[in-house]
Design a protein around this motif. Structure first.
Motif, PDB file in Angstrom:
ATOM      1  N   ASN A 403       0.824  -1.214   0.000  1.00 43.59           N
ATOM      2  CA  ASN A 403       0.000   0.000   0.000  1.00 43.59           C
ATOM      3  C   ASN A 403       0.856   1.261   0.000  1.00 43.59           C
ATOM      4  OD1 ASN A 403      -2.392  -1.448   0.002  1.00 43.59           O
ATOM      5  ND2 ASN A 403      -2.605  -1.423   2.237  1.00 43.59           N
ATOM      6  N   VAL A 404       1.982   1.204   0.715  1.00 42.80           N
ATOM      7  CA  VAL A 404       2.902   2.341   0.718  1.00 42.80           C
ATOM      8  C   VAL A 404       3.488   2.551  -0.677  1.00 42.80           C
ATOM      9  CG1 VAL A 404       5.091   3.215   1.620  1.00 42.80           C
ATOM     10  CG2 VAL A 404       3.469   2.132   3.163  1.00 42.80           C
ATOM     11  N   LEU A 405       3.854   1.465  -1.337  1.00 42.72           N
ATOM     12  CA  LEU A 405       4.404   1.561  -2.692  1.00 42.72           C
ATOM     13  C   LEU A 405       3.376   2.139  -3.654  1.00 42.72           C
ATOM     14  CD1 LEU A 405       6.317  -1.836  -2.919  1.00 42.72           C
ATOM     15  CD2 LEU A 405       7.310   0.442  -2.699  1.00 42.72           C
ATOM     16  N   LEU A 406       2.123   1.708  -3.507  1.00 39.01           N
ATOM     17  CA  LEU A 406       1.054   2.228  -4.363  1.00 39.01           C
ATOM     18  C   LEU A 406       0.852   3.725  -4.110  1.00 39.01           C
ATOM     19  CD1 LEU A 406      -1.580  -0.660  -4.111  1.00 39.01           C
ATOM     20  CD2 LEU A 406      -0.135  -0.093  -6.087  1.00 39.01           C
ATOM     21  N   LYS A 407       0.883   4.115  -2.845  1.00 38.61           N
ATOM     22  CA  LYS A 407       0.732   5.528  -2.502  1.00 38.61           C
ATOM     23  C   LYS A 407       1.907   6.346  -3.041  1.00 38.61           C
ATOM     24  CE  LYS A 407       0.133   8.691   1.413  1.00 38.61           C
ATOM     25  NZ  LYS A 407       0.037   8.825   2.891  1.00 38.61           N
TER      26      LYS A 407
END
Length: 436
Positions: A403-407
């Motif tokens: 999720n951090v990578l997507l953000k």
């Protein structure tokens, strides 16, 4: 036609390179107002920038004794038992440059082409007429200029003065500045560095929201950093220095240079870099890489962008200067937004989670190389599958990381949607969408 009059606040790298480029082509009268003298200019330490930046932008270098090729970083997180190496294999080279020696060269270059430098001359304020900056105030006197360029650092008082009327960030908020102790110590007598691990970086050192490092320089000095985005107390500093000495036998007690606590911005570029008759550059525009605090390369590129915009059209209107902001965001600014998301997660994540990413093999040497180069993390579907296999016992953590990578990726793409032409309504809407 009279030369365009430009006032530059502060003799930072970006301001000096800008002055050189403008004076070299002609048609510009450039004066730099610097609060210090030449002997005290800049920090008494080294900083890094990719070597090709100097060649690509034709930036002069000091004598070879003042810079050297940077060795590979070794990373440790949250006092993990493992180290990861940002291994370049000689393909990617950073120059570690003595800042004062470089500044002397850049000053000589700027003055050679006709730029004037007023030493020991702090700028007291800006002259604002409505939404237009018309000059600066020095020694109580108004000095008119067609363009004012703020190269006055992360805590610029001029940017703060103009923040309310022109929409610039006033001062960095909590968590947007790194407070770091920087010093050089002589090697302890009779000690020698481990040649396989000379540049050691400790992420979340001693479970703090910051980093430490100990670098064995070739001249027999240990380059030390201890820093945090929180308050750096004397007690915290002493504890972390002792921990560094324990893990680095070369680290002696004789201070050679440095020894102060300094502030470096670690946030994305300012949402607004320009106004009528005004532009931010360097640390004043928050051009440093949020995870590393290095901003030399970004300042050089920004100087070239601003010079190009002004040479093409000698006009300091916000409509023309907006082209400068677009170029900055397209070349480095958007990437810094992505890195900032990763930085925020790294500093806020549980220490045990960060440590697990290191020790499980989910983070690898090539991932740390990306960090060392100041690039946002990117994983292919195959790489994500491999990491999923390694972290099968901590699925929730992997989901969080994904999720951090997507953000991070969304932050990058959103910053890239910067309006290409000046339109206040479109720009305001874009700023509201930016992701931190």
């Amino acid at each position: 036609m009279a030369d365009m009059k430009i006032a530059i606040i502060g003799a930072g790298e970006g301001g000096l390179v800008l002055a050189s480029r403008l004076c070299k082509v002609g048609g510009f009268e450039v004066t730099i107002y610097e609060k210090d003298n030449l002997s005290n200019l800049s920090y008494d330490w080294t900083d890094d920038a990719r070597h090709e930046v100097y060649n690509e932008l034709n930036i002069p270098l000091p004598d070879k004794k003042w810079y050297f090729r940077k060795k590979d970083w070794d990373f440790n997180a949250c006092d993990s038992r493992l180290w990861l190496k940002g291994e370049t294999n000689g393909a990617l080279i950073d120059y570690s440059m003595h800042r004062r020696a470089l500044k002397e060269v850049l000053v000589a270059e700027a003055t050679k082409y006709g730029a004037k430098i007023e030493w020991n001359t702090p700028v007291e304020g800006a002259i604002l007429n409505g939404k237009t900056v018309e000059g600066i105030i020095v020694n109580g006197k108004e000095i008119k200029a067609d363009l004012v360029v703020d190269s006055g650092g992360a805590h610029s008082k001029i940017r703060e003065q103009l923040s309310k009327d022109l929409g610039f960030p006033a001062q960095p908020k909590a968590g947007e500045c790194f407070k770091g102790f920087r010093a050089y110590y002589k090697f302890k007598e009779g000690s020698s560095p481990d040649p396989s691990r000379t540049n050691k970086v400790y992420l979340r050192h001693m479970n703090t929201k910051g980093i430490s490092w100990c670098i064995a320089e070739d001249d027999g000095e240990a380059n030390v950093l201890v820093g945090t985005i929180d308050k750096l107390t004397k007690e915290d500093l002493e504890v972390r220095l002792e921990a560094l000495k324990k893990d680095n036998p070369i680290l002696g007690g004789e201070l050679v240079k440095g020894g102060g606590i300094y502030s470096v911005p670690v946030r994305p570029p300012a949402e607004r870099l320009v106004a009528n008759g005004f532009a931010l550059i360097g640390d004043a525009g928050f051009f440093t890489i949020p995870l590393l605090g290095s901003g030399m390369a970004s300042a050089y590129r920004a100087a070239m962008h601003l010079a190009g915009v002004l040479i093409k059209n000698q006009c300091a209107s916000i409509e023309n200067l907006w082209n400068y902001q677009v170029k900055c965001y397209k070349t480095f600014g958007a990437k810094h937004f992505a890195i900032n998301v990763m930085k925020n997660w790294l500093l806020s994540a549980k220490a045990g989670d960060v440590k697990y990413l290191f020790e499980s093999g989910i983070l690898e040497n090539k991932d740390m190389l990306n960090i060392a180069m100041g690039n946002p993390a990117k994983f292919t579907p195959k790489e994500m599958l491999e990491k999923l296999t390694k972290g099968i016992t901590r699925i929730a953590l992997l989901v969080e990381l994904n999720n951090v990578l997507l953000k991070s990726n969304k932050a990058y793409k959103t910053a890239l949607t910067i309006p290409l032409n000046y339109n206040e309504k479109a720009i305001s809407a874009w700023i509201k969408k930016l992701i931190y």
